[in-house]
Design an enzyme around this catalytic site. Structure first.
Site, PDB file in Angstrom:
ATOM      1  N   SER A  56      36.947  34.768  37.506  1.00 57.84           N
ATOM      2  CA  SER A  56      37.898  34.374  36.466  1.00 57.84           C
ATOM      3  C   SER A  56      38.293  32.902  36.498  1.00 57.84           C
ATOM      4  O   SER A  56      38.904  32.405  35.551  1.00 57.84           O
ATOM      5  CB  SER A  56      39.165  35.233  36.552  1.00 57.84           C
ATOM      6  OG  SER A  56      38.849  36.592  36.337  1.00 57.84           O
ATOM      7  N   SER A  89      39.256  36.453  33.517  1.00 57.00           N
ATOM      8  CA  SER A  89      40.538  36.748  32.922  1.00 57.00           C
ATOM      9  C   SER A  89      41.402  35.514  32.682  1.00 57.00           C
ATOM     10  O   SER A  89      42.495  35.616  32.107  1.00 57.00           O
ATOM     11  CB  SER A  89      41.290  37.748  33.815  1.00 57.00           C
ATOM     12  OG  SER A  89      41.524  37.200  35.101  1.00 57.00           O
ATOM     13  N   LYS A 134      49.281  31.467  33.907  1.00 59.54           N
ATOM     14  CA  LYS A 134      48.525  32.665  33.520  1.00 59.54           C
ATOM     15  C   LYS A 134      49.431  33.885  33.595  1.00 59.54           C
ATOM     16  O   LYS A 134      50.171  34.067  34.567  1.00 59.54           O
ATOM     17  CB  LYS A 134      47.321  32.817  34.450  1.00 59.54           C
ATOM     18  CG  LYS A 134      46.415  34.004  34.126  1.00 59.54           C
ATOM     19  CD  LYS A 134      45.229  34.032  35.078  1.00 59.54           C
ATOM     20  CE  LYS A 134      44.352  35.247  34.838  1.00 59.54           C
ATOM     21  NZ  LYS A 134      43.185  35.284  35.746  1.00 59.54           N
TER      22      LYS A 134
END
Length: 509
Positions: free
Chosen positions: A195, A171, A94
């Protein structure tokens, strides 16, 4: 943490490498059924075909470099040097965490060529590298990780695998979409306000926000920063446990990391013979929710009852000490969120050159820190201390709940996946939302507790879109929530049963 490849059935069909679970892929590589070069080529071909439709993976490295690294992994195997269960796996981190040699943009607007490559790996990234993974790029994230909608001005927006007009959430939206579409065997993500729960719920996969301290933040960890944590995303609970075992473990430089024996993967995957679950639903209407969310989740809870679980219901949070109950939740959350998120963004806010680049959500968090919840003045140390006491009382209230239940359940989101062009829902079920993240309030409870909170697929509604269930366990009971996921997966197998249309030759538009 260990995995004996001989205990994992090797895949029979060698024509669809990307469909194998992480455990199957690991066993096939270790057993010589497939080479690391063949694995990398299969994944890169699949990424070339599918990723342009969704934009889940960004900063993808050149093919020739990746195939050369895969060949090195094969040479290691020939010498008897298997690094770990992820030996030869393609992996993308990520884009909030550092990977040596790759830029960490955090989706923050500036020319990509001006972002230098990281010089070292983040703590959990070091562990994934040591387990044998090959880093192929990054997964997309919203600017600075703010909001459950994955778009930014550096890499663009990410689309939902089940409907390309909808968002996959955030996210960790790029990570969840990549796993759902078999662009990666497994993925890492991070979670401050859902997230690792909202995106998996909206993409029909599993995610886990581990107990706080299970995955250390690394050298930058602060004593006060008990909000965001890193964790795994996968299509099976076994893969979830395997990646969690790799990412977790004590780190002396992280003062809040947990010490003790490593994760017992075999124990995490032993199904439960029933148990007690508490269904909080929408907290008696306090949380506005779309009817389709409740329809899907109610049916999932009913199915759990059919699997031998005793289901009880509660429509409010437990009041305890200074925590006044459900109505106290949002004020408590905003205090923490403004301090932790706003404090991290404040240097960008105070620099005129970068403040103009910040999106409104980032400015909102800093303004909240500087001007307080009611605009009456900055949040002070005394305010934060009082909030910490109320947060502790919320935790103690849940200790009381866990005396009579094993798991607490909530939906992973209050709405179904919304239009990818919409920054955030301004109203839910006819009720206006006061901020860019008020519609995600359902995710705040697990974060405030610091307890393991797992997302598992709940099913699909009339829209053809998925949503998930949050499973909150007692503090540090990561193994227990993984066991519930294993029980659920054995009965439902949602990621296998309901694949995105992009994987079957169709385009879900």
């Amino acid at each position: 943490m260990s995995l004996d490849p001989s205990t994992v059935p090797r895949p029979d069909d060698l024509t669809r490498i990307v469909d194998w679970s992480g455990a199957e892929l690991s066993a096939a590589i270790a057993g010589g059924q497939v080479t690391c070069v063949e694995v990398m080529a299969a994944y890169l071909d699949h990424i070339d075909l599918v990723n342009p439709h969704v934009n889940a993976i960004v900063s993808l490295r050149p093919r020739d470099e990746l195939l050369a690294e895969a060949a090195e992994k094969d040479a290691r195997l020939a010498r008897g040097e298997r690094q770990g269960w992820m030996h030869g796996f393609p992996h993308a981190v990520k884009d909030l965490a550092d990977v040596a040699g790759l830029p960490t943009t955090k989706g923050f607007y500036r020319p990509l060529e001006s972002v230098p490559p990281a010089t070292c790996d983040a703590g959990f990234v070091q562990r994934i590298r040591a387990a044998g993974a090959i880093f192929i790029g990054k997964t997309n994230t919203p600017e600075l990780g703010l909001g459950s909608q994955t778009y930014n001005r550096v890499h663009g927006l990410t689309r939902n695998p089940y409907d390309l007009t909808r968002t996959p959430g955030g996210s960790s939206g790029g990570a969840a979409a990549a796993v759902a579409l078999r662009l990666l065997p497994v993925a890492d993500g991070s979670d401050f306000m859902g997230s690792l729960r909202n995106p998996p719920g909206w993409t029909n996969v599993y995610g886990l926000r581990p107990s706080f301290g299970r995955v250390p933040a690394g050298e930058g960890e602060l004593f006060v920063d008990q909000g965001s944590v890193a964790g795994p995303i996968a299509r099976t609970p076994l893969d979830l446990a395997l990646l969690l075992g790799t990412m977790s473990g004590y780190a002396a430089q992280a003062p809040l990391s947990l010490d003790g024996p490593g994760l017992d993967v075999a124990a995490c995957c032993r199904p439960l013979a029933g148990g007690r679950v508490l269904w909080l639903r929408d907290l008696g209407g306090y949380l506005p929710m779309e009817p389709e969310v409740l329809e899907i989740c109610d049916a999932a809870v009913e199915r759990l009852a059919g699997l031998g679980f005793e289901v009880t219901f509660r429509d409010e949070l437990p009041a305890h000490g200074g925590f006044r109950g459900t109505d106290d939740l949002w004020e408590l959350w905003r205090t923490y969120r403004h301090v932790l998120a706003g404090g991290a963004i404040r240097p960008l806010y105070e620099d005129p050159r970068t403040r103009a680049m910040l999106k409104p959500e980032a400015v909102y968090e800093v303004d909240g820190l500087l001007h307080g919840l009611a605009g009456a003045g900055p949040i002070t140390a005394a305010d934060l201390l009082a909030a910490s006491a109320r947060r502790s009382d919320l935790y103690r209230g849940f200790l009381g709940l866990f005396e009579t239940t094993d798991f607490v359940l909530l939906p992973t989101a209050q709405v179904m996946p919304f239009d990818v062009r919409t920054p955030w829902p301004e109203q839910v079920a006819g009720r206006p939302m006061s901020s860019y993240h008020r519609w995600m309030e359902v995710a705040t409870i697990g974060t405030l507790l610091g307890a393991p909170t797992l997302a598992m697929p709940a099913g699909f509604g009339p829209s053809g879109l998925p949503v998930g269930l949050q499973v909150i366990g007692p503090n540090h009971a990561d193994t227990a929530v993984l066991r519930l996921a294993a029980t659920w997966h054995a009965a439902t197998r949602w990621p296998e049963r309901r694949r995105p249309k992009l994987l079957t030759g169709g385009r879900s538009v």
